[in-house]
Design an enzyme around this catalytic site. Structure first.
Site, PDB file in Angstrom:
ATOM      1  N   GLU A 174     -11.519 -29.475 -61.496  1.00  0.00           N
ATOM      2  CA  GLU A 174     -10.656 -28.170 -61.609  1.00  0.00           C
ATOM      3  C   GLU A 174     -10.865 -26.517 -60.495  1.00  0.00           C
ATOM      4  O   GLU A 174     -10.386 -26.117 -60.944  1.00  0.00           O
ATOM      5  CB  GLU A 174     -10.698 -28.017 -63.071  1.00  0.00           C
ATOM      6  CG  GLU A 174      -9.329 -28.728 -63.804  1.00  0.00           C
ATOM      7  CD  GLU A 174      -8.385 -28.791 -63.705  1.00  0.00           C
ATOM      8  OE1 GLU A 174      -7.923 -28.017 -64.212  1.00  0.00           O
ATOM      9  OE2 GLU A 174      -7.394 -29.869 -64.120  1.00  0.00           O
ATOM     10  N   HIS A 249     -10.569 -23.976 -69.279  1.00  0.00           N
ATOM     11  CA  HIS A 249     -11.387 -23.837 -68.170  1.00  0.00           C
ATOM     12  C   HIS A 249     -12.597 -23.158 -68.519  1.00  0.00           C
ATOM     13  O   HIS A 249     -12.154 -21.948 -69.293  1.00  0.00           O
ATOM     14  CB  HIS A 249     -10.906 -23.121 -66.446  1.00  0.00           C
ATOM     15  CG  HIS A 249      -9.447 -23.971 -66.300  1.00  0.00           C
ATOM     16  ND1 HIS A 249      -8.068 -23.325 -65.683  1.00  0.00           N
ATOM     17  CD2 HIS A 249      -9.618 -25.508 -65.447  1.00  0.00           C
ATOM     18  CE1 HIS A 249      -7.901 -24.264 -64.939  1.00  0.00           C
ATOM     19  NE2 HIS A 249      -8.176 -25.931 -65.423  1.00  0.00           N
ATOM     20  N   CYS A 366      -8.115 -16.435 -62.962  1.00  0.00           N
ATOM     21  CA  CYS A 366      -7.584 -17.213 -62.102  1.00  0.00           C
ATOM     22  C   CYS A 366      -6.373 -17.019 -60.756  1.00  0.00           C
ATOM     23  O   CYS A 366      -6.848 -18.135 -60.433  1.00  0.00           O
ATOM     24  CB  CYS A 366      -6.443 -17.771 -63.576  1.00  0.00           C
ATOM     25  SG  CYS A 366      -6.763 -18.419 -65.135  1.00  0.00           S
TER      26      CYS A 366
END
Ligand SMILES: NCCC[C@H](NC(=O)CCC(=O)O)C(=O)O
Length: 442
Positions: A174, A249, A366
């Site tokens: 990720e 995450h 993000c």
């Protein structure tokens, strides 16, 4: 060597909508079918970029991807010309059209994992594209992400861009959202902390409810590709219990900058052992740990207080860039203000309204990819992507011309949206001097 952190933010795409595609990301699930406002979303992002550029933090822009993703729909058996492919997908499988239309590439913390030249064995800046294997709508980002990164970091003397890991669960990766760098000055060799959710080869502790997207095997492969000095790599497992509470995450529960790790008490599986390892390797290491009795994991997830950007000023003090949701929560806001008074480098809080992105689980951190660059490396970056007064005005008027202020899942069937998107992106590649990066341009 003297180096700076440059933040590259993802520009929100024209098809930004709420599709509920990310199981385990509670904001995504909760806001499924809500009406989105792509124009507002793009402008909220641009305002953050411009404010940070104005405050003296170098800031770049990463272009959105081509959506709907017609090639991926063809791969799934929809046929005809491009408009027919979209029309047939809309009729037969609207959820697949939604996934193929997601603007999720805006969250560029998941675009790649970056290793600055100071940490790499060959002295280059390395970027390994993330495969985002856990979610169908995100896995298709990788090829265009690779093209976009090549168009920004094009000088091979300084930069090495690696393609994504094999697209299988064993190598679920990720990107930078599960990666931290801890050390002193940006230009000196630092420790890289790779955070994973599970180990494919071992039946260890794993979350029970939600998926662990990142594997240890993927983190190890990324560290190899990025040529990180093995002596300065640390691996840590995320606490499976917090993944089950929506921490999909690591950057939802921890953020680092230089010697500081700002994280929740329950972020990692063996948190104290991790601190010991970091204390040994990072001189002056400082853990700013938020106890659960001050901020619950649920509140950390809903306010995204850890999905903040921790930025260094030249005098060594740090600024925390937070989403509006963190200010709206009395307990979290009180805690943050106490942090300002306490003995640590954080001396300012700055808040941005990023609600369109937040409703899909994407906060300030993000939306950005951090790239530490020396002066020479900074000179070698494609200059057209760097934010300044002119680019800000140009991109805002580009957004005004092309973006809709309302989008639902039903609108994705509109063949005009496909056309508008391609014309808009074609123009954007000229603004940002990217060359041909999209499938429709090849
Ligand atoms: N770093 C933040 C990533 C957020 C992203 N959300 C999404 O893809 C939601 C899309 C939707 O549900 O429409 C994700 O979960 O990977």
């Amino acid at each position: 060597m003297k180096a700076r952190e440059v933040n590259f933010d993802g520009l929100v795409g024209l098809t930004h909508h709420y599709a509920g595609l990310s199981f385990g990301n509670e904001a995504s699930t909760k806001h499924q079918y809500r009406v989105s406002n792509p124009r507002l979303a793009a402008k909220q992002g641009l305002l953050k970029m411009k404010a940070l550029a104005d405050a003296g933090f170098p800031q770049g822009v990463i272009a959105p991807q081509e959506r709907p993703n017609v090639p991926v729909l063809r791969q799934l058996g929809f046929t005809g010309n491009d408009a027919q492919v979209v029309e047939r997908a809309a009729k037969q499988a609207p959820q697949l059209l939604s996934a193929a239309s997601s603007a999720s590439a805006m969250w560029v913390a998941n675009a790649a994992t970056v290793s600055p030249s100071a940490d790499s064995l060959d002295g280059k800046v390395h970027l390994t594209v993330a495969n985002l294997n856990n979610k169908f709508h995100r896995a298709s980002e990788a090829p265009t992400t690779e093209s976009l990164l090549h168009a920004i970091f094009r000088n091979e003397r300084y930069f090495s861009v690696h393609g994504a890991l094999p697209q299988v669960a064993m190598f679920g990766d990720e990107g930078a959202a599960n990666h931290n760098r801890l050390g002193g000055a940006y230009g000196s060799p630092s420790v890289q902390l790779f955070v994973y959710g599970r180990e494919e080869a071992k039946a260890g502790l794993i979350p029970a409810r939600y998926p662990a997207r990142q594997t240890l095997e993927a983190s190890q492969a990324v560290a190899r590709l990025n040529q990180v000095n093995p002596e300065r790599v640390v691996y840590a497992q995320q606490n499976p219990a917090v993944i089950d509470q929506g921490v999909f995450h690591n950057d939802v529960i921890a953020v680092s900058n230089r010697q500081v790790l700002f994280c929740h008490e329950q972020a990692f599986l063996h948190q104290h052992e991790l601190y010991t390892a970091l204390r040994e390797k990072v001189s002056g290491f400082m853990a700013l740990e938020v106890p659960v009795n001050r901020v619950s994991v649920t509140d950390a997830v809903s306010t995204y207080l850890f999905n903040s950007q921790l930025l260094s000023r030249d005098d060594g003090s740090m600024m925390l860039i937070l989403p509006e949701e963190a200010r709206q929560h009395a307990g979290v806001w009180r805690y943050l203000n106490e942090l300002l008074e306490a003995d640590n480098p954080i001396s300012e809080l700055k808040v941005f309204d990023l609600r369109e992105s937040m409703a899909n689980g994407g906060g300030p951190a993000c939306l950005r990819l951090r790239v530490v660059l020396t002066e020479a490396e900074q000179q070698a970056v494609n200059p057209a992507v760097m934010m300044n007064d002119t680019l800000f005005v140009t991109l805002n008027s580009w957004v005004d011309r092309w973006y809709r202020d309302r989008l639902t899942q039903a609108d994705l069937a509109d063949p005009l949206l496909l056309r508008e998107g391609r014309e808009a992106l074609d123009e954007l590649t000229r603004i940002l001097n990217l060359g041909s990066v999209y499938p429709f341009q090849c």
